[in-house]
Design a protein around this motif. Structure first.
Motif, mmCIF file in Angstrom:
data_model
loop_
_atom_site.group_PDB
_atom_site.id
_atom_site.type_symbol
_atom_site.label_atom_id
_atom_site.label_comp_id
_atom_site.label_asym_id
_atom_site.label_seq_id
_atom_site.Cartn_x
_atom_site.Cartn_y
_atom_site.Cartn_z
ATOM 1 N N PHE A 226 57.038 16.844 -13.100
ATOM 2 C CA PHE A 226 57.112 16.732 -11.769
ATOM 3 C C PHE A 226 58.009 17.506 -11.239
ATOM 4 C CE2 PHE A 226 59.735 14.302 -8.293
ATOM 5 C CZ PHE A 226 58.828 13.801 -7.818
ATOM 6 N N VAL A 227 57.918 18.458 -10.299
ATOM 7 C CA VAL A 227 58.764 19.755 -9.814
ATOM 8 C C VAL A 227 59.182 19.091 -8.294
ATOM 9 C CG1 VAL A 227 58.718 21.696 -8.642
ATOM 10 C CG2 VAL A 227 57.128 21.327 -10.528
ATOM 11 N N SER A 228 60.651 19.110 -8.517
ATOM 12 C CA SER A 228 61.227 18.581 -7.114
ATOM 13 C C SER A 228 62.717 19.160 -7.118
ATOM 14 C CB SER A 228 61.495 17.105 -7.390
ATOM 15 O OG SER A 228 62.137 16.391 -6.196
ATOM 16 N N HIS A 229 63.255 19.210 -5.761
ATOM 17 C CA HIS A 229 64.747 19.734 -5.619
ATOM 18 C C HIS A 229 65.230 18.362 -5.249
ATOM 19 C CE1 HIS A 229 62.819 19.513 -1.528
ATOM 20 N NE2 HIS A 229 63.785 19.009 -1.192
ATOM 21 N N HIS A 230 64.715 17.227 -5.113
ATOM 22 C CA HIS A 230 65.349 15.978 -4.698
ATOM 23 C C HIS A 230 65.987 15.369 -5.834
ATOM 24 C CE1 HIS A 230 66.425 12.014 -2.749
ATOM 25 N NE2 HIS A 230 65.870 12.549 -1.783
ATOM 26 N N LEU A 231 67.326 15.456 -6.200
ATOM 27 C CA LEU A 231 67.799 14.872 -7.340
ATOM 28 C C LEU A 231 67.824 13.222 -7.566
ATOM 29 C CD1 LEU A 231 71.269 16.836 -7.861
ATOM 30 C CD2 LEU A 231 68.983 17.212 -8.905
ATOM 31 N N GLY A 232 67.593 12.626 -6.360
ATOM 32 C CA GLY A 232 67.526 11.220 -6.336
ATOM 33 C C GLY A 232 66.079 10.754 -6.814
ATOM 34 N N THR A 233 65.126 11.458 -6.506
ATOM 35 C CA THR A 233 63.791 10.988 -6.537
ATOM 36 C C THR A 233 63.707 11.409 -8.259
ATOM 37 O OG1 THR A 233 63.183 11.795 -4.533
ATOM 38 C CG2 THR A 233 61.435 11.903 -6.322
ATOM 39 N N VAL A 234 64.189 12.470 -8.977
ATOM 40 C CA VAL A 234 64.111 12.782 -10.114
ATOM 41 C C VAL A 234 64.851 11.580 -10.990
ATOM 42 C CG1 VAL A 234 65.061 14.154 -12.009
ATOM 43 C CG2 VAL A 234 63.942 15.259 -9.941
ATOM 44 N N ALA A 235 65.917 11.203 -10.495
ATOM 45 C CA ALA A 235 66.603 10.140 -11.119
ATOM 46 C C ALA A 235 66.068 8.741 -11.408
ATOM 47 C CB ALA A 235 68.219 9.963 -10.662
ATOM 48 N N GLU A 236 65.126 8.556 -10.037
ATOM 49 C CA GLU A 236 64.481 7.357 -10.172
ATOM 50 C C GLU A 236 63.010 7.458 -10.899
ATOM 51 O OE1 GLU A 236 63.005 3.639 -8.357
ATOM 52 O OE2 GLU A 236 65.003 4.598 -8.305
ATOM 53 N N LEU A 237 62.596 8.347 -10.989
ATOM 54 C CA LEU A 237 61.096 8.549 -11.555
ATOM 55 C C LEU A 237 60.970 8.850 -13.158
ATOM 56 C CD1 LEU A 237 58.089 8.382 -11.174
ATOM 57 C CD2 LEU A 237 58.077 10.912 -10.324
ATOM 58 N N CYS A 238 61.899 10.047 -13.174
ATOM 59 C CA CYS A 238 61.720 10.986 -14.522
ATOM 60 C C CYS A 238 62.284 10.211 -15.849
ATOM 61 C CB CYS A 238 62.351 12.056 -14.165
ATOM 62 S SG CYS A 238 61.230 13.252 -12.974
ATOM 63 N N HIS A 239 62.051 10.738 -17.124
ATOM 64 C CA HIS A 239 62.539 10.286 -18.216
ATOM 65 C C HIS A 239 63.475 11.639 -18.695
ATOM 66 C CE1 HIS A 239 58.765 7.776 -18.634
ATOM 67 N NE2 HIS A 239 59.716 7.115 -18.574
ATOM 68 N N ASP A 240 63.029 12.740 -18.265
ATOM 69 C CA ASP A 240 63.705 13.921 -19.106
ATOM 70 C C ASP A 240 63.726 14.919 -17.727
ATOM 71 O OD1 ASP A 240 63.764 13.150 -22.023
ATOM 72 O OD2 ASP A 240 61.540 13.285 -21.571
ATOM 73 N N VAL A 241 64.793 15.859 -17.907
ATOM 74 C CA VAL A 241 64.933 16.952 -16.873
ATOM 75 C C VAL A 241 65.264 18.166 -17.514
ATOM 76 C CG1 VAL A 241 66.534 17.364 -14.843
ATOM 77 C CG2 VAL A 241 66.122 15.092 -15.509
ATOM 78 N N VAL A 242 64.427 19.128 -16.770
ATOM 79 C CA VAL A 242 64.765 20.715 -16.990
ATOM 80 C C VAL A 242 65.206 21.163 -15.818
ATOM 81 C CG1 VAL A 242 63.681 22.710 -17.686
ATOM 82 C CG2 VAL A 242 62.766 20.508 -18.594
ATOM 83 N N VAL A 243 66.448 21.930 -15.950
ATOM 84 C CA VAL A 243 67.235 22.680 -15.020
ATOM 85 C C VAL A 243 66.882 24.045 -14.836
ATOM 86 C CG1 VAL A 243 69.393 23.153 -13.936
ATOM 87 C CG2 VAL A 243 68.928 20.694 -15.011
ATOM 88 N N LEU A 244 66.240 24.639 -13.774
ATOM 89 C CA LEU A 244 65.884 26.061 -13.803
ATOM 90 C C LEU A 244 66.981 26.737 -12.841
ATOM 91 C CD1 LEU A 244 62.009 26.265 -13.496
ATOM 92 C CD2 LEU A 244 63.404 26.543 -15.651
ATOM 93 N N TYR A 245 67.364 27.883 -13.273
ATOM 94 C CA TYR A 245 68.050 28.733 -12.271
ATOM 95 C C TYR A 245 67.606 30.183 -12.285
ATOM 96 C CZ TYR A 245 71.947 31.485 -10.069
ATOM 97 O OH TYR A 245 72.546 31.855 -9.253
ATOM 98 N N ALA A 246 67.235 30.779 -11.295
ATOM 99 C CA ALA A 246 66.873 32.256 -11.383
ATOM 100 C C ALA A 246 65.755 32.593 -12.265
ATOM 101 C CB ALA A 246 68.094 33.038 -11.326
ATOM 102 N N GLY A 247 64.875 31.458 -12.566
ATOM 103 C CA GLY A 247 63.934 31.875 -13.720
ATOM 104 C C GLY A 247 63.995 31.633 -15.055
ATOM 105 N N GLU A 248 65.185 30.943 -15.291
ATOM 106 C CA GLU A 248 65.600 30.727 -16.629
ATOM 107 C C GLU A 248 66.057 29.080 -16.891
ATOM 108 O OE1 GLU A 248 68.875 33.020 -18.281
ATOM 109 O OE2 GLU A 248 67.935 34.861 -17.841
ATOM 110 N N VAL A 249 65.823 28.483 -18.089
ATOM 111 C CA VAL A 249 66.184 27.469 -18.202
ATOM 112 C C VAL A 249 67.519 27.320 -18.838
ATOM 113 C CG1 VAL A 249 65.675 25.208 -19.743
ATOM 114 C CG2 VAL A 249 64.050 26.425 -19.034
ATOM 115 N N VAL A 250 68.509 26.605 -17.955
ATOM 116 C CA VAL A 250 69.838 26.512 -18.125
ATOM 117 C C VAL A 250 70.318 25.276 -18.764
ATOM 118 C CG1 VAL A 250 70.464 28.229 -16.569
ATOM 119 C CG2 VAL A 250 70.608 25.735 -15.787
ATOM 120 N N GLU A 251 69.527 24.367 -18.636
ATOM 121 C CA GLU A 251 69.858 23.041 -19.367
ATOM 122 C C GLU A 251 68.685 22.010 -19.367
ATOM 123 O OE1 GLU A 251 73.451 19.371 -19.165
ATOM 124 O OE2 GLU A 251 73.552 20.989 -17.517
ATOM 125 N N GLN A 252 68.606 21.079 -20.372
ATOM 126 C CA GLN A 252 67.538 20.165 -20.404
ATOM 127 C C GLN A 252 67.912 18.997 -21.206
ATOM 128 O OE1 GLN A 252 63.931 21.715 -22.438
ATOM 129 N NE2 GLN A 252 65.055 23.323 -22.886
#
Length: 353
Positions: A226-252
């Motif tokens: 699930f690709v999104s820029h809406h953090l509230g939506t991600v918190a509601e729907l997702c189990h896990d999160v991958v944080v991208l910045y400038a083409g790199e994974v910085v946290e998951q």
């Protein structure tokens, strides 16, 4: 909708770390341009476990949609995969022929695109489009039409027997997105890619679409990227999160870990920019200072990609690319459930005088 500051209410799904449905390994992707190669994705490694919903978040231009399009292999002609693997069901999708890939799309994998206004063919009825995508199934046209009607009913389209004859312009944006979801879920895919499916919708419709995706995922048991820029939506729907910045994974990590114990300064900055976290009246919304670095040619910064915008940057960040550290232990652990690529997480740094 659940607010990022609140505890995520999404129930945990079983995690089978030994056999993820999708395993992206060290993926790097460039776009050719008159200015030179744009290094859009660099050394991306992440997994989508079976039966779980993984959210991909980050600023515009961070590579979220490019990652989704790379998985389904619907990239622009100027895109070049320069390294890595995308493994699903034990097969590297990047090695498959176009014909083999077409056999996976629409069966094992499907996608909901960002803009429901342009995803449907405006000169064909909804029913005809839903019948056409079933071209692989050796059943009669009447049976295919019946399936289409049931799929529309499943996503909450009223009077589906009549509305199946309608054209896209006769539906609202929310109804069009429901139709796109119905088409994507009609084949009951193992993996659903959702590229910001609520961006063009109002807040009320967004909540309805998120609830619909949550219900359908539970019924089918599929995995969702699930690709999104809406953090509230991600918190509601997702189990896990991958944080991208400038083409790199910085946290998951898990939703609970990311929102309650962010391990990377960029993740913390994203959370701080959420208007819902503002406790006092203000005329200025919080922002992340600075700009995203250029990814063209040799302009990609050395060391930490976030260093020019990070308030905690120090000498080591200038020349050394941070590995993935386990957020809790501070040890290098690329396969840990909650990792962050930040030198501040290094236990050795914490022990320095």
């Amino acid at each position: 909708m659940t607010h990022p500051a609140a505890a995520p209410t999404r129930p945990e799904a079983p995690r089978d770390a030994a056999a993820p449905l999708l395993d992206v390994r060290h993926l790097s992707l460039d776009f050719t341009s008159p200015r030179g190669r744009i290094h859009a994705l660099r050394d991306i490694s992440m997994t989508v476990p079976r039966g779980r919903i993984v959210g991909v978040v980050g600023e515009s231009g961070s590579g979220k949609s490019t990652l989704a399009y790379a998985v389904i292999r619907l990239l622009a002609e100027n895109a070049r995969v320069v390294g890595g693997e995308i493994v699903m069901d034990g097969r590297d999708l990047l090695t498959l022929s176009p014909r083999e890939m077409r056999g996976i799309r629409g069966r094992r994998m499907s996608m909901i695109f960002q803009d429901p206004m342009t995803s449907l063919n405006r000169v064909m009825s909804i029913g005809q489009q839903m019948i056409d995508i079933q071209y692989r199934d050796p059943i009669s046209k009447a049976e295919k039409r019946k399936r289409a009607v049931e799929a529309l009913r499943r996503v909450g389209i009223p009077d589906p027997e009549d509305r199946v004859n309608g054209y896209p312009h006769q539906f609202s944006g929310g109804m069009r997105q429901r139709i796109c979801i119905a088409m994507a879920m009609m084949v009951e895919p193992a993996l659903l890619l959702a590229d910001e499916p609520t961006t063009a919708l109002d807040a009320t419709t967004e909540v309805q679409i998120i609830g619909l995706l949550e219900r359908l995922q539970a019924e089918i048991g599929c995995s969702i990227l699930f690709v999104s820029h809406h953090l509230g939506t991600v918190a509601e729907l997702c189990h896990d999160v991958v944080v991208l910045y400038a083409g790199e994974v910085v946290e998951q990590g898990s939703v609970r870990d990311i929102f309650h114990n962010p391990g990377h300064p960029y993740t913390q900055a994203l959370l701080d920019c959420d208007p819902g976290r503002i406790k006092e009246k203000t005329r200025r919304l919080p922002t992340i200072p600075g700009v995203v670095p250029s990814l063209v040619g040799d302009q990609v910064p050395t060391g930490c990609i976030f260093k020019t915008r990070c308030p905690h940057a120090f000498d080591r960040c200038d020349h050394e690319v941070p590995p993935s550290y386990a957020v809790v232990s501070g040890e290098v652990a690329p396969d840990a459930p909650h990792t962050a690529r930040c030198h501040l997480r290094d236990a050795a740094e914490e022990r320095r005088p």
